[in-house]
Enzyme design. Structure first.
Site, mmCIF file in Angstrom:
data_model
loop_
_atom_site.group_PDB
_atom_site.id
_atom_site.type_symbol
_atom_site.label_atom_id
_atom_site.label_comp_id
_atom_site.label_asym_id
_atom_site.label_seq_id
_atom_site.Cartn_x
_atom_site.Cartn_y
_atom_site.Cartn_z
ATOM 1 N N LYS A 166 0.373 -3.532 -10.630
ATOM 2 C CA LYS A 166 0.748 -4.230 -9.307
ATOM 3 C C LYS A 166 -0.347 -3.842 -8.511
ATOM 4 O O LYS A 166 -1.209 -2.967 -8.558
ATOM 5 C CB LYS A 166 2.035 -3.387 -8.913
ATOM 6 C CG LYS A 166 2.067 -1.792 -8.655
ATOM 7 C CD LYS A 166 2.333 -1.602 -7.242
ATOM 8 C CE LYS A 166 1.733 -0.407 -6.773
ATOM 9 N NZ LYS A 166 1.253 -0.034 -5.484
ATOM 10 N N ASP A 195 4.121 -0.600 -14.175
ATOM 11 C CA ASP A 195 4.357 0.156 -13.094
ATOM 12 C C ASP A 195 4.254 1.439 -13.514
ATOM 13 O O ASP A 195 4.996 1.977 -14.409
ATOM 14 C CB ASP A 195 5.924 -0.305 -12.713
ATOM 15 C CG ASP A 195 6.590 0.573 -11.514
ATOM 16 O OD1 ASP A 195 6.029 1.725 -11.195
ATOM 17 O OD2 ASP A 195 7.363 -0.085 -10.790
ATOM 18 N N HIS A 196 3.232 2.089 -12.831
ATOM 19 C CA HIS A 196 3.179 3.676 -13.506
ATOM 20 C C HIS A 196 4.211 4.707 -13.212
ATOM 21 O O HIS A 196 4.333 5.497 -13.809
ATOM 22 C CB HIS A 196 1.664 4.043 -12.818
ATOM 23 C CG HIS A 196 1.711 4.697 -11.421
ATOM 24 N ND1 HIS A 196 2.019 3.985 -10.366
ATOM 25 C CD2 HIS A 196 1.809 5.978 -11.156
ATOM 26 C CE1 HIS A 196 1.805 4.791 -9.161
ATOM 27 N NE2 HIS A 196 2.012 5.797 -9.801
ATOM 28 N N GLU A 234 5.030 11.380 0.446
ATOM 29 C CA GLU A 234 3.802 11.701 0.203
ATOM 30 C C GLU A 234 3.390 12.351 1.154
ATOM 31 O O GLU A 234 3.576 12.213 2.305
ATOM 32 C CB GLU A 234 2.988 10.512 -0.217
ATOM 33 C CG GLU A 234 3.536 9.630 -1.260
ATOM 34 C CD GLU A 234 2.143 8.655 -1.577
ATOM 35 O OE1 GLU A 234 1.394 8.819 -2.557
ATOM 36 O OE2 GLU A 234 2.477 7.442 -1.091
ATOM 37 N N ASP A 253 4.046 -1.831 -0.947
ATOM 38 C CA ASP A 253 3.339 -0.823 -1.793
ATOM 39 C C ASP A 253 4.076 0.026 -2.844
ATOM 40 O O ASP A 253 3.712 0.282 -4.002
ATOM 41 C CB ASP A 253 2.198 -0.042 -1.157
ATOM 42 C CG ASP A 253 1.289 0.813 -1.751
ATOM 43 O OD1 ASP A 253 0.751 0.237 -2.878
ATOM 44 O OD2 ASP A 253 1.238 2.017 -1.461
ATOM 45 N N HIS A 258 8.084 0.425 -7.350
ATOM 46 C CA HIS A 258 8.427 1.858 -7.778
ATOM 47 C C HIS A 258 9.933 1.925 -7.453
ATOM 48 O O HIS A 258 10.659 2.544 -8.285
ATOM 49 C CB HIS A 258 7.530 2.910 -7.295
ATOM 50 C CG HIS A 258 5.914 2.561 -7.535
ATOM 51 N ND1 HIS A 258 5.475 1.985 -8.777
ATOM 52 C CD2 HIS A 258 5.138 3.069 -6.745
ATOM 53 C CE1 HIS A 258 4.204 1.950 -8.542
ATOM 54 N NE2 HIS A 258 3.859 2.486 -7.426
ATOM 55 N N LYS A 358 4.084 7.929 3.798
ATOM 56 C CA LYS A 358 2.849 8.775 3.815
ATOM 57 C C LYS A 358 2.864 9.833 4.970
ATOM 58 O O LYS A 358 3.546 9.578 5.975
ATOM 59 C CB LYS A 358 1.704 7.706 3.996
ATOM 60 C CG LYS A 358 1.425 6.482 3.294
ATOM 61 C CD LYS A 358 0.693 7.057 2.058
ATOM 62 C CE LYS A 358 0.834 5.673 1.142
ATOM 63 N NZ LYS A 358 0.548 5.636 -0.337
#
Ligand code: BG6
Length: 509
Positions: A166, A195-196, A234, A253, A258, A358
């Site tokens: 992605k 998708d990690h 995060e 994002d 995710h 973030k």
């Protein structure tokens, strides 16, 4: 009763002999993740004996310089001490060609290189994986060139698979455009969309936890579940990715991919087998069942935010708008919170609260399933305990654990009920080898297991969920940015979103 479904590929063995071509071989993803992951697979005995890597990039170079660079990089990015003999053996199978991806001659040269490497490494068959570790705007170009050069043609003698990661488009239209471009030269079964998050151990464990245990399933529905919260918090800001993030925002994002992936694993029906399509069919049904947001729903159920200056780990950090490569008047969100409903029999009326941001107070990826109260509070629980009713907490990172909050009597002469945690720490379960998070995904691609990869319809479905939000947010620029301090838990509006429902975010201490 055993399952009568077709057996899924064997995950404990290497796949068949193959060549792994990496486009963007001089880039960050290659040195940080792909090469360390392939090397880890080798050390785990999960690479085929006859195997080679061909790197392709615009940076001038040859096999020797590529090997030299990789040797320098692996020292920095290996996830455990590198055995020199293993590394030399891996390196002997690494090759390189340089060139511009717009130039068709590069693809002619690649074809010849593949044939030469097949001979040299005695790689029988025609199996090739093409990993496009390039900027997403080049996905279509590289795939088109591969197709034109005849490199994507599968034969009974060999698969041809393409891995992309992605973002898959920037909205529903661009995602569809990309899918159309890919389908011009590839069948869906050749496309591995990474998708990690789905490569993370504890994310994979969600399915095992739900479907290998009998005790949770009877409670996993609207009768017993009060609400679900998914948090991806995060502490990091934009790092060196200001340009990218300012163009995308966290809704695109993080949420579109995710977070909706995690939601679908939590909410899906039990699949008939764990084969790629059985699982992916169930996941896409969940996404399809999420209530489409009308513009007025967006205003009521979705909150965006952007961080201002603040303090993280005792250090003063700048506001988002003062970060490098970010527009000083940027309207881009660095925080998003959503209240979604999955409209099916299992989940009707159960809110799913999603939030990500973030520069938040903690680094934390967590799912909390909050259960309903017991019908009668016989022991005065309400008086004695501040904590809510039962909860199941799936910690995905940085801790990897599962906690069940239960009510119990406090030791003592009178009945005082309080909440206590029953904990399971993933690290105590078995020694995990340090990994990049890509090992499972690359191995799955080589053995042909598509379970953990996004299918075209799930990409489409998740864009359909976020697109109305993008439309409203695009049409109504935010007036109060920045609206949360770096190091906090996000904007006040996100707290209000839950307070309105008589709930609050599950912020860990
Ligand atoms: C990436 C996003 O997909 O995931 C990043 O582009 C984000 O913005 C990252 O920081 C988070 O991944 P992880 O594995 O560190 O939680």
């Amino acid at each position: 009763m055993p399952s009568n479904a077709a057996p899924s590929p064997d995950h404990r063995r290497p796949g068949p002999a193959c060549i792994f071509v990496i486009f963007g071989a001089s880039g960050d993803l290659t040195k940080r993740k792909l090469i360390p992951a392939l090397f880890n697979l080798r050390c785990l005995g999960l690479l085929p004996e006859h195997f080679a890597v061909i790197g392709v990039a615009i940076t001038p170079g040859d096999d020797a310089s590529f090997r030299e660079q990789m040797t320098a990089d692996i020292r920095q990015f290996a996830t455990h001490p590198v055995d020199p003999a293993e590394w030399q053996a891996f390196l002997a199978g690494c090759y390189y060609i340089s060139g511009d991806f717009n130039d068709e001659a590069v693809f002619g040269a690649l074809k010849e290189k593949i044939a030469a490497v097949q001979q040299e490494r005695r790689i029988e068959g025609q199996n090739v994986v093409f990993n496009l570790a390039v900027t997403p705007t080049l996905f279509g170009t590289v795939a088109g060139q591969l197709g034109a050069a005849g490199l994507l043609q599968e034969t009974p003698d060999g698969f041809r698979r393409v891995i992309i990661e992605k973002p898959f488009g920037r909205d529903l239209d661009t995602a569809r455009e990309l899918n159309n471009q890919l389908h011009g030269v590839l069948r869906e079964s050749q496309i591995y969309r990474i998708d990690h998050y789905l490569g993370k151990e504890t994310v994979q464990n969600i399915m095992v936890f739900r479907f290998a245990n009998m005790i949770f399933e009877p409670n996993w529905n609207r009768r017993y579940v009060d609400s679900v919260q998914i948090t991806v918090a995060e502490r990091l800001g934009v790092e060196n990715r200001g340009g990218y993030l300012d163009h995308y925002g966290v809704l695109r994002d993080m949420v579109q991919n995710h977070m909706l992936s995690v939601l679908s694993l939590i909410a899906m029906e039990p699949p008939g087998s764990i084969s790629g399509d059985a699982v992916r069919n169930e996941k896409v049904k969940v996404l399809d069942a999420i209530r489409t947001l009308q513009p007025e729903d967006v205003i009521e159920n979705c909150v965006r935010g952007q961080y201002g200056a603040g303090v993280i780990d005792g250090q003063q950090v700048p506001a988002y708008r003062d970060e490098p490569s970010v527009d000083p008047r940027s309207p881009t969100e660095t925080y998003a919170a959503l209240r979604l409903f999955v409209e099916n029999w299992r989940w009707a009326d159960v809110p799913f609260y999603l939030r990500t941001g973030k520069r938040l107070a903690k680094h934390l990826t967590q799912v909390v399933i909050r259960f309903k109260r017991t019908p009668l509070m016989l022991f005065g629980e309400k008086v004695h305990s501040e904590a809510g009713p039962n909860a199941l907490i799936l910690n995905i990172q940085p801790e990897e654990s599962i906690t069940i909050m239960i009510r119990a009597k406090k030791p003592g002469p009178s009945i005082v009920v309080d909440s206590i945690p029953l904990d399971f720490d993933y690290r105590q379960f078995g020694k995990q080898s340090p990994a990049t998070g890509y090992e499972t995904l690359l191995h799955d691609c080589m053995i042909g297991d598509m379970t953990l990869f996004h299918r075209e319809d799930s990409v489409d479905a998740s864009w359909r969920i976020v697109n109305p939000i993008l439309d409203v947010w695009g049409a109504l620029p935010p007036r109060d940015f920045p609206d949360y301090e770096a190091g906090s838990w996000g904007p006040a509006a996100a707290d209000k979103l839950l307070l309105r429902d008589g709930r609050q975010w599950e912020n860990p201490a």
